[in-house]
Design an enzyme around this catalytic site. Structure first.
Site, short mmCIF file in Angstrom:
data_model
loop_
_atom_site.label_atom_id
_atom_site.label_comp_id
_atom_site.label_asym_id
_atom_site.label_seq_id
_atom_site.Cartn_x
_atom_site.Cartn_y
_atom_site.Cartn_z
CB SER A 135 8.26 2.48 -2.88
OG SER A 135 8.43 1.41 -1.97
CE LYS A 161 5.46 1.63 -0.40
NZ LYS A 161 4.33 1.06 -1.17
CE LYS A 163 8.23 -1.63 0.02
NZ LYS A 163 6.88 -2.22 -0.09
CG ASP A 188 4.43 -1.08 2.10
OD1 ASP A 188 3.80 -1.88 2.83
OD2 ASP A 188 4.49 -1.21 0.86
CD GLU A 213 1.60 0.25 0.85
OE1 GLU A 213 2.18 1.36 0.78
OE2 GLU A 213 1.60 -0.56 -0.09
CG ASP A 238 -0.03 -3.47 -1.33
OD1 ASP A 238 -0.64 -4.09 -2.22
OD2 ASP A 238 1.21 -3.26 -1.41
CE LYS A 262 1.44 -2.66 -4.93
NZ LYS A 262 2.22 -3.53 -4.02
N GLY A 290 3.13 0.13 -6.91
CA GLY A 290 4.04 -0.36 -7.94
C GLY A 290 4.53 -1.74 -7.57
O1 OSB Z 1 4.29 -3.39 -1.16
O2 OSB Z 1 4.06 -1.78 -2.50
C1 OSB Z 1 4.63 -2.83 -2.19
C2 OSB Z 1 7.47 -3.63 -4.61
C3 OSB Z 1 7.30 -4.99 -4.78
C4 OSB Z 1 6.30 -5.63 -4.07
C5 OSB Z 1 5.47 -4.90 -3.22
C6 OSB Z 1 5.62 -3.53 -3.08
C7 OSB Z 1 6.67 -2.90 -3.76
C8 OSB Z 1 6.97 -1.48 -3.62
C9 OSB Z 1 7.74 -0.85 -4.74
O3 OSB Z 1 6.71 -0.82 -2.65
C10 OSB Z 1 6.94 0.06 -5.57
C11 OSB Z 1 7.67 0.41 -6.83
O4 OSB Z 1 8.54 1.29 -6.77
O5 OSB Z 1 7.40 -0.20 -7.89
MG MG Z 2 2.78 -2.26 -0.27
#
Ligand code: OSB
Ligand code: MG
Length: 368
Positions: A135, A161, A163, A188, A213, A238, A262, A290
């Site tokens: 991510s 992925k 953001k 995402d 996402e 999510d 999660k 994550g």
């Molecule tokens: O939306 O998946 C998410 C991190 C913190 C809060 C929400 C998210 C995320 C990530 C990071 O996308 C995932 C990771 O590398 O731990």
């Molecule tokens: Mg997410």
């Protein structure tokens, strides 16, 4: 099984990279670790709540008193059959899934260690190697995004992925697709859009994203169903899925085609398993998300990812992407083909580095 003692610790860990999402930026994590003692064996879990209530309503500072004042009293002095029973024991407290997930997962680790078994086997996992994606946070420029993606692909990661947020979706996605027409790519949004943005999101359709996402409201399953009808790109939920009933509703009304799982968001391994099985029965693939976890949460995620319907690469990646030094031994490593070899030792299969944890601890409370 019985739990004699719980130690809550807050540790501070500076991140090696700054992580920006549509809801904010993280440079240092405050992490709540949960250590349970059960008949001479320690089990470890991580409460994945953030520093601020921007991803979910929970934070480190809400989870701590909930664990101490409401969850621990349900467990203290009680004899129960196995870790699988714990989630039901905590049901009296509404919500606070991340607090629940922290202690519930620690008890699973303790049970597996008592049985001398890897946690993933106790959970019913079916694979000893998991597929990894990354991510990547919002970058200051498209050039820096491309450089980042280049680096992660070279490291072997199987899925990228990125953001996104309003105004920063089309250009980055277009640039990445132009450079890499075939990689597994997704975006995402962390709830940054509204249903009225459907025409904009529809412009992403030609780029063959694996999924988008959580484009809409963190608690708004209904609008995602309306949006999915207008998009070719599959929606992955999510934030919205924090209970089994949410997964039922989302699947039935067509709000998503994929679910990001999660542990903290759903409250632990037992609810994660139930939702996993529901998705499997309905042909909905899941993958493990994550929360910028330390090695403890990361190890828990690895065990979870061995369940059969974790059919897509997750966001569980190498320790060194986040930390100069992790709190477990060995650290989580990713192979050149973008996989993590699931450990064969008892419990989560990684050892907490107690000295390092002590050094990073800024707050501790023992519950007995
Ligand atoms: O939306 O998946 C998410 C991190 C913190 C809060 C929400 C998210 C995320 C990530 C990071 O996308 C995932 C990771 O590398 O731990
Ligand atoms: Mg997410």
């Amino acid at each position: 099984m019985r739990i004699q003692k719980v130690t809550l610790r807050e540790i501070r860990m500076p991140m090696v990279m700054r992580f920006e999402t549509s809801f904010g930026e993280t440079t240092e994590r405050r992490i709540l670790l949960v250590q349970v003692e059960s008949d001479g064996v320690s089990g470890w879990g991580e409460c994945v709540a953030g520093e601020a209530p921007h991803y979910s309503p929970e934070t480190v500072d809400t989870a701590w008193p909930i664990l101490r004042d409401f969850l621990w009293p349900e467990i203290r002095g009680r004899e129960f059959g196995a870790a699988r029973d714990v989630w039901e024991m905590l049901a009296h407290t509404r919500g606070h899934n991340m607090a629940k997930g922290g202690i519930e997962s620690a008890i699973w680790d303790a049970e597996a260690r008592q049985k001398g078994q890897p946690l993933w086997k106790l959970l019913g996992g079916v694979r000893d190697e998991i597929s990894c994606g990354v991510s990547i946070g919002i970058q200051p420029s498209v050039e820096q995004l491309i450089a980042n993606v280049e680096k992660e692909l070279a490291a072997g990661y199987q899925r990228i992925k990125i953001k996104v947020k309003p105004g920063l979706e089309l250009k980055p996605v277009e640039a990445l697709r132009k450079r890499w027409p075939r990689i597994r790519l997704m975006a995402d949004a962390n709830s940054a859009y509204r249903l009225e943005d459907a025409p904009l999101l529809k412009q992403l359709d030609p780029f063959a994203l694996m999924m988008i996402e959580q484009p809409l409201g963190w608690d708004d399953i209904y609008s995602h169903a309306k949006l999915q009808k207008q998009l070719e790109t599959p929606i992955c939920l999510d934030e919205c899925i924090h209970d089994y009933s949410h997964a039922v509703a989302a699947i039935e009304i067509g709000a998503c085609k994929i679910i990001n799982m999660k542990l903290g968001r759903v409250g632990g391994h037992t609810p994660a398993r139930r939702i996993h099985d529901l998705c499997q029965r309905n042909g909905i693939p899941v993958w493990c998300g994550g929360m910028l976890e330390s090695g403890i949460g990361r190890a828990q995620n690895i065990a979870l990812s061995t369940l059969e319907n974790f059919a897509l690469p997750g966001d569980v990646s190498a320790s060194k992407r986040y930390w100069a030094e992790d709190i477990i031994e060995p650290e989580v490593e990713v192979s050149p083909k973008g996989t993590i070899k699931v450990p064969s030792g008892p419990g989560i299969g990684y050892q907490p580095k107690l000295d390092r944890i002590e050094k990073l601890t800024v707050r501790r409370e023992v519950l007995a």
